[in-house]
Design a protein around this motif. Sequence first.
Motif, mmCIF file in Angstrom:
data_model
loop_
_atom_site.group_PDB
_atom_site.id
_atom_site.type_symbol
_atom_site.label_atom_id
_atom_site.label_comp_id
_atom_site.label_asym_id
_atom_site.label_seq_id
_atom_site.Cartn_x
_atom_site.Cartn_y
_atom_site.Cartn_z
ATOM 1 N N VAL A 161 13.692 19.558 -18.783
ATOM 2 C CA VAL A 161 12.869 18.359 -18.620
ATOM 3 C C VAL A 161 11.812 18.272 -19.718
ATOM 4 N N ARG A 162 11.418 19.408 -20.269
ATOM 5 C CA ARG A 162 10.451 19.389 -21.377
ATOM 6 C C ARG A 162 11.053 18.820 -22.649
ATOM 7 N N GLN A 163 12.390 18.809 -22.720
ATOM 8 C CA GLN A 163 13.063 18.309 -23.923
ATOM 9 C C GLN A 163 13.386 16.824 -23.838
ATOM 10 N N ILE A 164 12.990 16.188 -22.746
ATOM 11 C CA ILE A 164 13.110 14.727 -22.696
ATOM 12 C C ILE A 164 12.294 14.134 -23.833
ATOM 13 N N ALA A 165 12.779 13.056 -24.411
ATOM 14 C CA ALA A 165 12.123 12.472 -25.590
ATOM 15 C C ALA A 165 10.833 11.759 -25.186
ATOM 16 N N TRP A 166 9.843 12.543 -24.756
ATOM 17 C CA TRP A 166 8.589 11.955 -24.288
ATOM 18 C C TRP A 166 7.867 11.136 -25.357
ATOM 19 N N PRO A 167 7.841 11.565 -26.635
ATOM 20 C CA PRO A 167 7.215 10.692 -27.645
ATOM 21 C C PRO A 167 7.880 9.324 -27.743
ATOM 22 N N THR A 168 9.216 9.307 -27.611
ATOM 23 C CA THR A 168 9.923 8.031 -27.657
ATOM 24 C C THR A 168 9.636 7.197 -26.419
ATOM 25 N N VAL A 169 9.554 7.864 -25.256
ATOM 26 C CA VAL A 169 9.208 7.162 -24.025
ATOM 27 C C VAL A 169 7.838 6.497 -24.169
ATOM 28 N N LEU A 170 6.870 7.251 -24.680
ATOM 29 C CA LEU A 170 5.529 6.697 -24.879
ATOM 30 C C LEU A 170 5.553 5.548 -25.877
ATOM 31 N N LEU A 171 6.326 5.710 -26.949
ATOM 32 C CA LEU A 171 6.422 4.657 -27.966
ATOM 33 C C LEU A 171 6.966 3.365 -27.372
ATOM 34 N N VAL A 172 8.081 3.458 -26.657
ATOM 35 C CA VAL A 172 8.710 2.257 -26.092
ATOM 36 C C VAL A 172 7.815 1.619 -25.038
ATOM 37 N N ALA A 173 7.220 2.451 -24.178
ATOM 38 C CA ALA A 173 6.361 1.911 -23.126
ATOM 39 C C ALA A 173 5.142 1.201 -23.712
ATOM 40 N N GLY A 174 4.494 1.828 -24.686
ATOM 41 C CA GLY A 174 3.303 1.228 -25.281
ATOM 42 C C GLY A 174 3.608 -0.048 -26.042
ATOM 43 N N VAL A 175 4.655 -0.005 -26.861
ATOM 44 C CA VAL A 175 5.007 -1.180 -27.660
ATOM 45 C C VAL A 175 5.472 -2.324 -26.752
ATOM 46 N N SER A 176 6.214 -2.009 -25.680
ATOM 47 C CA SER A 176 6.643 -3.050 -24.743
ATOM 48 C C SER A 176 5.436 -3.717 -24.088
ATOM 49 N N THR A 177 4.446 -2.901 -23.745
ATOM 50 C CA THR A 177 3.239 -3.450 -23.134
ATOM 51 C C THR A 177 2.512 -4.369 -24.107
ATOM 52 N N TYR A 178 2.406 -3.928 -25.352
ATOM 53 C CA TYR A 178 1.686 -4.767 -26.314
ATOM 54 C C TYR A 178 2.479 -6.015 -26.687
ATOM 55 N N ALA A 179 3.804 -5.919 -26.647
ATOM 56 C CA ALA A 179 4.620 -7.108 -26.922
ATOM 57 C C ALA A 179 4.330 -8.209 -25.907
ATOM 58 N N THR A 180 4.097 -7.819 -24.645
ATOM 59 C CA THR A 180 3.733 -8.800 -23.631
ATOM 60 C C THR A 180 2.376 -9.426 -23.931
ATOM 61 N N ILE A 181 1.449 -8.620 -24.421
ATOM 62 C CA ILE A 181 0.129 -9.140 -24.794
ATOM 63 C C ILE A 181 0.254 -10.149 -25.930
ATOM 64 N N LEU A 182 1.088 -9.832 -26.914
ATOM 65 C CA LEU A 182 1.305 -10.770 -28.023
ATOM 66 C C LEU A 182 1.870 -12.098 -27.513
ATOM 67 N N THR A 183 2.836 -12.008 -26.602
ATOM 68 C CA THR A 183 3.434 -13.224 -26.058
ATOM 69 C C THR A 183 2.423 -14.036 -25.256
ATOM 70 N N THR A 184 1.635 -13.332 -24.442
ATOM 71 C CA THR A 184 0.617 -14.009 -23.634
ATOM 72 C C THR A 184 -0.424 -14.697 -24.513
ATOM 73 N N ALA A 185 -0.762 -14.063 -25.628
ATOM 74 C CA ALA A 185 -1.748 -14.643 -26.540
ATOM 75 C C ALA A 185 -1.179 -15.806 -27.342
ATOM 76 N N GLY A 186 0.132 -15.988 -27.306
ATOM 77 C CA GLY A 186 0.749 -17.070 -28.060
ATOM 78 C C GLY A 186 0.933 -16.761 -29.533
ATOM 79 N N SER A 187 0.892 -15.486 -29.911
ATOM 80 C CA SER A 187 0.996 -15.117 -31.323
ATOM 81 C C SER A 187 2.358 -15.458 -31.932
ATOM 82 N N PRO A 188 3.494 -15.211 -31.247
ATOM 83 C CA PRO A 188 4.774 -15.581 -31.863
ATOM 84 C C PRO A 188 4.880 -17.073 -32.162
#
Length: 325
Positions: A290-317
């Motif tokens: 379980v320690r070898q799960i790609a935790w950095p990638t999990v954090l990357l995808v989760a964080g970027v997905s969250t911010y992508a929603t913020i960008l959409t909500t702000a009307g940036s695209p």
Amino acid sequence: MGPEWVAIIALVALFVVGTVLPINMGALAYVAAWLVGMYALDLDEKEILAGVSGDLILTLIGVTYLFAIARNNGTVDLIVRTAVRAVGGRVALIPWVMFAVTAVLTGIGAVSPAACAIIGPIALGFAGRYGISPLMMGMFVVHGAQAGGFSPISIYGVITNSVMEDAGLPSSEITVFLASLLVNTAMAAILFVVLGGRKLMSMRVDPDDSDTLDEDLHRGGATVPARGTGASASTGTQATGVRRDQVLTLLAFVGVALIALAFDKNIGFVSITAAVLLAMLAPQEHKDAVRQIAWPTVLLVAGVSTYATILTTAGSPEFVGNWAA
């Protein structure tokens, strides 16, 4: 300054900081999402977190957990060894073996950086022994990872297809996969010709020299483990046969692919179920998987997905699109 500009400036800032400093981009994206969401868009924290895709996170955790078990019990090494022997000692085909193995690994769920990190050193070990261009070998591994990286059950494939579906765009999982596979195969063929692959055509090695093959795998950082009970385990000699846990792991990969594709089940749930079953069969051997799960990638995808929603909500695209038009 409107919220769309604030969101864009924060996006640029997190990319700059993530490039200059060794900080996970996902962690930076979470900070940016919280600050922009709270103070520029007047969102509460539940609304900010609503952009996280639980499906994608589960997929990342499930498939990388399963892959960690496959690496621990030597199944990855078994695949490499079998593939090299299958080419009958033809040196010119060894780069293509590394291409194919890396493509298979990413195609069944390994993240590309992990697949490259595992197969890359092994491939370069073969390159040094048999006089193959290390640049060609390295590029074959990279293009192999991308060739299989957009299969319908791969990390990138699941992310890409789900985003296209959520956006209401027409999509075809097989078309996306085959496009990546064909383009990267073509690139590998060009590299083979340009980087000296033709001079390897007449070279042969002994495919039955198991000691040399295991030495190449060890030089590359592969496990080639000797596990179990009896003389081989007590004396430290290599166990070259196919073990029961390796057969079960290979069957798990096939089962995950069939269930996810044929029955349209969530690849994250299916893969983590397979990983748990394998772990239950050998709990001590896989207690640290379980320690070898790609935790950095999990954090990357989760964080970027969250911010992508913020960008959409702000009307940036829409703002950028109108400006470009």
